[in-house]
Design a protein around this motif. Structure first.
Motif, short mmCIF file in Angstrom:
data_model
loop_
_atom_site.label_atom_id
_atom_site.label_comp_id
_atom_site.label_asym_id
_atom_site.label_seq_id
_atom_site.Cartn_x
_atom_site.Cartn_y
_atom_site.Cartn_z
N GLN A 121 -0.22 5.59 -8.53
CA GLN A 121 -1.96 5.56 -8.60
C GLN A 121 -1.50 7.19 -7.21
O GLN A 121 -2.03 8.15 -7.77
CB GLN A 121 -2.83 4.80 -7.77
N ILE A 122 -0.18 6.80 -6.86
CA ILE A 122 -0.11 8.46 -5.71
C ILE A 122 0.08 9.30 -7.08
O ILE A 122 -0.35 10.82 -6.40
CB ILE A 122 1.27 7.97 -4.88
N LEU A 123 0.96 9.12 -7.90
CA LEU A 123 1.50 10.84 -8.31
C LEU A 123 0.68 10.68 -10.01
O LEU A 123 1.44 11.63 -10.44
CB LEU A 123 3.13 10.11 -8.67
N PHE A 149 7.04 5.76 -0.17
CA PHE A 149 6.53 6.92 0.28
C PHE A 149 4.94 6.71 0.40
O PHE A 149 4.58 5.34 0.20
CB PHE A 149 6.40 8.04 -0.69
N GLN A 150 3.66 7.58 0.61
CA GLN A 150 2.91 7.23 1.57
C GLN A 150 1.98 8.83 1.52
O GLN A 150 2.78 9.40 1.16
CB GLN A 150 1.73 6.97 3.09
N ASP A 151 1.12 8.81 0.03
CA ASP A 151 0.19 9.88 0.16
C ASP A 151 -0.31 10.53 1.79
O ASP A 151 -0.89 9.90 1.96
CB ASP A 151 -0.99 9.32 -1.26
N HIS A 153 0.65 -1.26 -0.04
CA HIS A 153 -0.34 -0.32 0.01
C HIS A 153 0.92 1.28 -0.27
O HIS A 153 0.26 2.56 -0.23
CB HIS A 153 -1.14 -0.11 1.21
N GLU A 154 1.93 1.04 -0.18
CA GLU A 154 3.01 2.46 0.16
C GLU A 154 3.72 2.49 -1.60
O GLU A 154 3.88 0.96 -2.38
CB GLU A 154 4.39 1.97 0.42
N GLY A 155 4.28 3.93 -1.95
CA GLY A 155 4.52 4.09 -2.63
C GLY A 155 6.02 3.22 -3.65
O GLY A 155 6.52 3.89 -2.49
N ILE A 156 6.01 2.39 -4.00
CA ILE A 156 8.06 1.97 -3.85
C ILE A 156 8.76 2.32 -5.20
O ILE A 156 8.23 2.19 -6.13
CB ILE A 156 8.20 1.11 -3.63
#
Length: 529
Positions: free
Chosen positions: A245-247, A310-312, A224-227
């Motif tokens: 998805q986050i970015l 990172f996390q959103d 669930h974290e961006g890597i």
């Protein structure tokens, strides 16, 4: 063991195939060289035969010999030369194309009808290749000239070109030796190579590595974290779906691309430049606020890349902004409620003493002051949350006995693109609270704070001035350090550190002017772009 067997088999196949390809080219080169050699040899023998006096005299036929007699005489001489030079045949023909020499006596005295001999009767020297009954023949045609340079016949010398199998048979020992040595050294090299490769792969088999790689990819995809990971050439090696998805990046195939072509402001390459990890850093990328941990990837003490996890926090920050606004309104209401109680007590006392007119004047004064402040904030500060924050600080000052004055020219229509509401609250709130703390340490009877929020098309500036205890130059140099404080409290020392962090993120600036026992002036400026 599986890797060794597979490597040996593959190496053996590669060697065999390479030898086959090389053999085809070498064999073709050998056949061509043999053909050229036979052309030169046949031409040399033909020229030698064409200049023999016996043949020239016989072809002149001054003694009027019959064809049979000429053939016997010439064939005897020519056959000796053919045997010495290992030629397959030497044919002498007169100007009527009649054969006067031939290995087959049955063809002596017969007329030759070979098409490619016509040019030789026009005094041309040449070689040709033709397929005969015993194989492919290389032939040389040489005109026979008399002493008067007149053509009196043609000499033809032929050599059979050996077949491919015959060439291979002649080189069987060399071929066998080459195959043996190539196979032996190839298998030995394959064994050494396979052991080294397996050692580098930590004794894993290829299928095991493929399984681990697949499991790793699926693990990254499920997180669930961006890597995002890059190698030392800044090429993307990992970019999982959550990061896309986050970015807000819809493109699927991001591997093997340069990170700065995908995200120019990712700040991941700086981890390779400084080789130092950065934890819990808030970044603003593609209009997203993310909390990032960036760490260098090291193998055997050498930095080979960097990874960001990172996390959103965009939605969380929006919620925090709303909660912060509610908190400030609650604080303002609490202070206002406390202030109203005091005012009610004052009005009640005046009424009980019979000072009705004074009570009415006091009510009008309070109402007018409150309306002026409220109307000013509503007109000049377009963000209601920030207006509530300013009002709470003004009322908080009244509670502390501090006169908080707002510049009548202050205005705020919108926040800069890189500065969100939460960051504004941190900056403004800490500046005012630091001023409150500085004034509480002074014994001055007149405690004042002057606040100005000024905005134009290019900049947004926040000015907070107080007449508190002030700071020394040494203290000013240290106030941005995490944990440094001029107050005897464990809960201070992070406010200006947070402001400094926000300024670095938004490219803002800060200017501090302070004198001991006179006060402090702090101006924070942000660009609107």
């Amino acid at each position: 063991m599986t890797l060794n067997k597979g490597m040996i088999a593959l190496t053996f196949f590669i060697i065999a195939f390479s030898l086959l390809i090389a053999g085809v080219f070498i064999l073709g080169s050998i056949v061509n060289s043999k053909e050229k050699e036979l052309q030169e040899q046949s031409m040399l023998v033909a020229r030698t035969v064409a200049t023999l006096p016996e043949i020239e005299d016989t072809l002149h036929n001054e003694n009027n010999l019959s064809i049979e007699a000429q053939a016997r005489r010439i064939n005897q001489t020519v056959e000796q030369l053919r045997t010495v030079n290992s030629a397959d045949y030497i044919v002498i023909m007169n100007m009527d194309h009649v054969r006067l020499s031939h290995p087959l006596t049955s063809k002596l005295g017969t007329v030759s009808t070979t098409p490619d001999e016509e040019a030789a009767y026009s005094e041309h020297y040449y070689t040709s290749k033709a397929k005969g009954e015993v194989g492919v023949m290389v032939r040389a045609f040489v005109p026979i000239m008399n002493t008067k340079h007149q053509q009196i016949g043609v000499a033809v010398v032929g050599y059979r070109l050996p077949s491919v199998l015959e060439v291979l048979g002649g080189m069987k020992w060399e071929i066998a030796l080459a195959l043996t040595l190539s196979t032996a050294f190839g298998l030995w090299g394959a064994l050494i190579l396979s052991r080294r490769v397996k050692k580098q792969m930590l004794d894993y088999e290829p299928h095991e590595i493929a399984k681990l790689y697949t499991e790793r990819i699926e693990t990254f995809n499920a997180m669930h974290e961006g890597i995002i990971a890059i190698d030392k050439e800044f090429t993307v090696t990992i970019f999982n779906p959550k990061a896309r998805q986050i970015l807000g990046i819809g493109e699927q195939n991001l591997l093997e691309k340069k990170i700065y072509d995908i995200l120019p402001d990712t700040r991941l390459p700086e981890i390779l430049d400084f080789n130092q990890p950065i934890y819990n850093k808030e970044l603003h990328i593609n209009q997203h606020t993310i909390l990032s941990n960036r760490v260098p990837i090291e193998v055997d003490g050498e930095t080979v890349g960097a990874i960001a996890i990172f996390q959103d926090r965009t939605e969380v920050k929006k919620l925090a902004e709303e909660l912060t606004g509610v908190k400030e309104f609650v604080q303002a209401l609490r202070i206002q409620n406390h202030e109203h109680k005091n005012k009610l007590h004052t009005i009640s006392g005046l009424l009980q003493l019979g000072h009705h007119q004074e009570a009415m004047d006091y009510i009008v004064e309070v109402q007018t002051t409150q309306e002026e402040t409220t109307n000013f904030l509503n007109q000049r500060i377009q963000n209601q949350n920030i207006a509530g924050l300013v009002l709470s600080k003004i009322n908080r000052g009244k509670e502390l006995g501090i006169n908080v004055m707002m510049d009548e020219h202050s205005t705020l229509e919108r926040l800069p693109e890189k500065l969100d509401f939460h960051d504004f609250v941190v900056v403004f709130g800490n500046l005012v609270e630091n001023a409150f703390d500085a004034l509480q340490l002074t014994s001055s009877s007149s405690k004042e704070i002057f606040i100005s929020i000024d905005q134009n098309d290019e900049t947004l500036s926040i000015l907070v001035e107080d007449n508190g205890v002030g700071m020394t130059d040494e203290q000013i140099q240290k106030i941005f350090d995490n944990g440094f404080t001029t107050k005897n409290s464990a809960n201070h020392g992070i406010g200006l550190y947070l402001i400094s962090d926000i300024l670095n993120k938004t490219n803002g600036s800060i200017d501090i002017t302070s004198s001991l026992n006179e006060g402090t002036s702090i101006l924070v400026t942000f660009t609107m772009e």
